[in-house]
Design an enzyme around this catalytic site. Structure first.
Site, PDB file in Angstrom:
ATOM      1  N   ILE A   1       1.090  -0.960  -0.125  1.00 10.25           N
ATOM      2  CA  ILE A   1      -0.155  -0.296   0.384  1.00 10.25           C
ATOM      3  C   ILE A   1       0.597   1.438  -0.084  1.00 10.25           C
ATOM      4  CG2 ILE A   1      -1.984   1.409   0.726  1.00 10.25           C
ATOM      5  CD1 ILE A   1      -2.953  -1.144   2.381  1.00 10.25           C
TER       6      ILE A   1
ATOM      7  N   GLY B   1       1.204  -5.431   0.518  1.00 11.30           N
ATOM      8  CA  GLY B   1      -0.299  -5.683  -0.185  1.00 11.30           C
ATOM      9  C   GLY B   1      -0.292  -6.110  -1.271  1.00 11.30           C
TER      10      GLY B   1
ATOM     11  N   ASP C   1      -0.821  -9.532  -0.320  1.00  6.08           N
ATOM     12  CA  ASP C   1      -2.554 -10.130  -0.058  1.00  6.08           C
ATOM     13  C   ASP C   1      -3.845  -9.874  -1.677  1.00  6.08           C
ATOM     14  OD1 ASP C   1      -3.127  -9.222   3.015  1.00  6.08           O
ATOM     15  OD2 ASP C   1      -2.780  -6.742   1.805  1.00  6.08           O
TER      16      ASP C   1
ATOM     17  N   GLU D   1       3.543  -5.942   7.450  1.00 10.89           N
ATOM     18  CA  GLU D   1       2.543  -5.354   7.618  1.00 10.89           C
ATOM     19  C   GLU D   1       2.915  -4.911   9.344  1.00 10.89           C
ATOM     20  OE1 GLU D   1       0.160  -6.640   4.652  1.00 10.89           O
ATOM     21  OE2 GLU D   1       1.743  -7.113   5.609  1.00 10.89           O
TER      22      GLU D   1
ATOM     23  N   ASP E   1      -4.469  -6.749   7.120  1.00 10.45           N
ATOM     24  CA  ASP E   1      -6.187  -6.649   7.204  1.00 10.45           C
ATOM     25  C   ASP E   1      -6.639  -6.592   5.925  1.00 10.45           C
ATOM     26  OD1 ASP E   1      -5.667  -4.421   6.264  1.00 10.45           O
ATOM     27  OD2 ASP E   1      -6.131  -3.094   7.945  1.00 10.45           O
TER      28      ASP E   1
END
Length: 275
Positions: A69, A125, A128, A148, A156
Site C-alpha cells: 500500500i 498488499g 494480499d 505489515e 487486514d
C-alpha cells in the site's frame, strides 16, 4: 476499453482469450494508491463479464510486482479524523478497510481464473493480492514479505485469512510475525508459488503457455472448478460433495461435454462456445 490511472488491460494476442491486467505505477513500484481500490474491482468485473476473456494474467509493470500500500494512502487513512468522536472515526475507518478488502476479494469473485506472474518485490498488499489469485508463478529475482507488522499494522486485506491455507498455519504465522523477506525459491518450497523461472522473460513465456492451455478448455468446466474449490474451503468433505453434485446437476449436461467427447473420439482439439 476503459482507461485507468493505476491499471492497464492488455490483450497481447488479438486472437487469444487470455487478457493481461497490469498494475501500472512502475515509478512507485506499483504501490497501491487510493485509486487502485476503486479501479481494480471495476477492471476485474469488466474482464469477468467480457465473453472474449477466458483467463486473466495479473502482472506488474516495470521491475516489481507490488511494493504494498502506498504510504501516502496509509497516512491519509490513519490521519483522517473527521468528527473527533472516537467511535465515529473508528466506524469510518472500518468502512474504509472493508472497501479495500472488497477490492482484493474481487479476484475470488471473478469467475475467470486469475494467474499472478510475480517479479521483483511482492510486499504487504502485494501478498494480499497474490494469495487471492488462483495460481501464482514468479521469477528468480522475486522477493516477498508480509511487511505489515513492521509498520505497526495487523495485516487486514486478506493475507492472514488466505496465506495459512496455502503455506500452512505455522509458516504463515512465522512469516507474518517476523515480516522477514523471503525469496522466490523459498516461496516455491512453501507452496506459495507453483513455479520459479530464471528471468522475467521466462516467467512471461511460461505463464502465457499455462494461460493459453487453460483458456482452451471448457469455460464452464474451468469456472465451475474455481467456484467449487473456493466454496469447498469452508465445507466438510460431505458438504463439498453435495455442493458439487448440485453444481453439476445444473452444468454437466452442456454442449461443452458433447464437444469434448467428440473431439477426443475424433482426435482433434475441441472448440467451445464463449461464456
Amino acid at each position: 476499453m476503459e482507461k485507468y490511472q493505476t491499471l492497464e488491460i492488455d490483450q497481447r494476442n488479438p486472437n487469444s482469450p487470455v487478457f493481461y491486467l497490469c498494475l501500472n505505477r512502475p515509478k512507485h513500484r506499483n504501490a497501491l494508491s487510493r485509486d487502485f481500490f476503486t479501479e481494480f474491482p471495476k477492471a476485474l468485473s469488466s474482464l469477468d463479464q467480457n465473453p472474449n476473456v477466458n483467463v486473466i494474467v495479473l502482472t506488474g509493470a516495470g521491475d516489481h510486482f507490488c511494493a504494498g500500500i502506498d504510504l501516502n494512502n496509509l497516512s491519509s487513512i490513519a490521519g483522517n479524523s473527521v468528527s473527533g468522536d472516537r467511535g465515529r472515526d473508528g466506524e469510518r475507518l472500518r468502512r474504509a478497510i472493508k472497501l479495500m478488502q472488497d477490492a482484493i476479494t474481487a479476484i475470488e469473485r471473478c469467475r475467470k481464473p486469475v494467474i499472478a506472474a510475480i517479479q521483483g518485490a511482492c510486499i504487504g498488499g502485494g501478498i494480499d493480492i497474490v494469495t487471492a489469485c488462483d495460481i501464482r508463478y514468479c521469477s528468480k529475482d522475486a522477493f516477498f514479505s508480509v511487511k505489515e507488522v513492521d509498520l505497526a499494522i495487523t495485516a487486514d486485506l486478506g493475507t492472514l485469512q488466505r496465506l495459512p491455507s496455502i503455506v500452512g498455519y505455522g509458516h504463515a504465522l512465522e512469516l507474518a510475525l517476523t515480516g522477514r523477506q523471503f525469496s522466490g525459491q523459498e516461496a516455491k518450497e512453501l507452496g506459495l508459488v507453483s513455479g520459479v523461472f530464471g528471468s522475467k522473460q521466462e516467467l512471461e513465456g511460461s505463464v502465457r503457455l499455462v494461460a493459453e492451455g487453460m483458456a482452451a478448455k471448457s469455460p464452464l468446466a474451468v469456472t465451475g472448478t474455481k467456484a467449487v474449490l473456493q466454496r469447498s474451503r469452508e465445507m466438510s468433505v460431505e458438504q463439498g460433495l453435495d455442493y458439487v453434485a448440485t453444481w453439476n446437476s445444473a452444468m454437466l449436461l452442456s454442449d461443452d461435454l458433447t464437444e469434448a467427447v467428440s473431439a477426443h473420439m475424433q482426435k482433434r482439439k475441441p472448440v467451445f462456445a464463449k461464456l
